[in-house]
Write an enzyme that holds these catalytic residues in place. Sequence first.
Site, short mmCIF file in Angstrom:
data_model
loop_
_atom_site.label_atom_id
_atom_site.label_comp_id
_atom_site.label_asym_id
_atom_site.label_seq_id
_atom_site.Cartn_x
_atom_site.Cartn_y
_atom_site.Cartn_z
N SER A 145 -53.56 14.49 -57.97
CA SER A 145 -52.21 14.32 -57.43
C SER A 145 -51.27 15.38 -58.03
CB SER A 145 -51.75 12.88 -57.69
OG SER A 145 -50.62 12.59 -56.93
N ASP A 221 -55.55 7.74 -48.08
CA ASP A 221 -54.57 7.99 -49.15
C ASP A 221 -53.17 7.64 -48.64
OD1 ASP A 221 -52.73 9.32 -50.96
OD2 ASP A 221 -54.47 10.43 -51.71
N HIS A 253 -55.54 6.56 -52.96
CA HIS A 253 -55.08 7.54 -53.95
C HIS A 253 -55.43 7.13 -55.38
CE1 HIS A 253 -52.63 11.09 -54.74
NE2 HIS A 253 -51.93 10.45 -55.66
#
Lengths: 278, 278
Positions: A145, A221, A253
């Site tokens: 991320s 996600d 995610h």
Amino acid sequence: MELIENTTCFGGKNAVYRHRSDACGCDMTFGIYLPPQAETTSVPVLWYLSGLTCTHENAMSKAGLQQYAAKRGLALVFPDTSPRGEDVADDEAYDLGQGAGFYVNATQRPWAPHFRMYDYVTRELYALVCGAFPVTEKQGITGHSMGGHGALTLAIQNPEQFRSVSAFAPITNPTKSDWGRKQLAAYIGTDETMWRDYDASRLLRSKGWQQDILVDQGGEDQFLDLLRPQELVEAAKDVSVPLSYRAHSGYNHSYYFVASFAEEHVNWHADRLRGPAA
Amino acid sequence: MELIENTTCFGGKNAVYRHRSDACGCDMTFGIYLPPQAETTSVPVLWYLSGLTCTHENAMSKAGLQQYAAKRGLALVFPDTSPRGEDVADDEAYDLGQGAGFYVNATQRPWAPHFRMYDYVTRELYALVCGAFPVTEKQGITGHSMGGHGALTLAIQNPEQFRSVSAFAPITNPTKSDWGRKQLAAYIGTDETMWRDYDASRLLRSKGWQQDILVDQGGEDQFLDLLRPQELVEAAKDVSVPLSYRAHSGYNHSYYFVASFAEEHVNWHADRLRGPAA
């Protein structure tokens, strides 16, 4: 450098250290995993940069990287995601301030002078790790991320330092995303020409990358529109950098996604830093 | 039963559910992992009971069991460690009340009537899991610390229900330990004759166990004097139950220890619930 945790993990050593950081002007904490091979020889390092809200600890305990690093003889380093402390600026939002350093050098108050995660990781902690542990100068970098953004931008800007780069669900185009524009404006200022060095898709177009890149992305996600992986795919295609981009149906995610593909990332870096597995 | 989390993990499904519990008189939350094999067939279940302060979530995200369960075709169930909620009694100490149910049926106020984790796991959640998911009646049980105590005591008391049992750093003799005497006195009362059914070492002597048992223990476990594993070793020897007790130098009480031996426990249960790997 103060040792604050230390235990065996998959036959290697899993440790947490606190040290005074000149780059960040505060105490910083990081985790390191030394595989069993490090008892007798120097080993390559895989850096793992974490995402928003994380400390050094989340990926150490949830990403499951150590078992594969133990098999392939890689050290792992887990930096924190920002400077911290009572004297360090913060914001009520989860995505600005402490826990959200974005791996940049802030130039704007109140974030300057503490928020210098770019220098901290690539210069200060790099030198500290190379000096204090049995590691080689062959190093790779990955992250998740915001940490995937960090891995890509730090690698592309420092190709002599990082020989391999991969990412899990990275923010790839922060100058066009709400995960990026807010933070770059706050840390770097509103002159967008100063943001270019912190956008992986733009950096890849301007500087290229002499190796290949591995990116995994969960198909479900919940933040996909903030990550913009297609921008990186298109940039890699345009500048002919081999990018293996894999979208995985059903994965979100979370660290369950990271853990599910951790083995392949560790092996991918080990192949490039140590050579193919025997 | 309300689905509150659901994502793919190592090709299987990792989900969290909330449901009304009659046993505990409150809403309860549990995690379940269904391996890829469960899409087409019913699979055996391995129950994982967690330790003090944990919810259903800690082991799901830190123990790294899913990858091995996916390979061997086992479902995993992660119960919470106590009833919870504003109407449920609690204590300021980390080792009593919410997060510290000890897998017993409390008879003493204020813990009765909510603290009935023995009935909750072995009766209510067992029936719910068997009715709602594609699982067989072949079930095994494991756990860590307080959850290792739970796994051993629930298995020995219910050998028709649990066909295999193992534990990570279990509390093995709580009637002689500060991790046990305090809680048993609070939940069950000060008549120690009522505690016998909740002490794995004493239960093993009185009821035996028709299979073998696997116990792993960290050699540098900071709580070793509270766990008393030698009591279980001696009880198993005295009643001729095959116990594989393994002390591992360098490992402490953390999830890094559990994760390091998770593969061997999953495989051990899979061998007994499904037969040896092909």
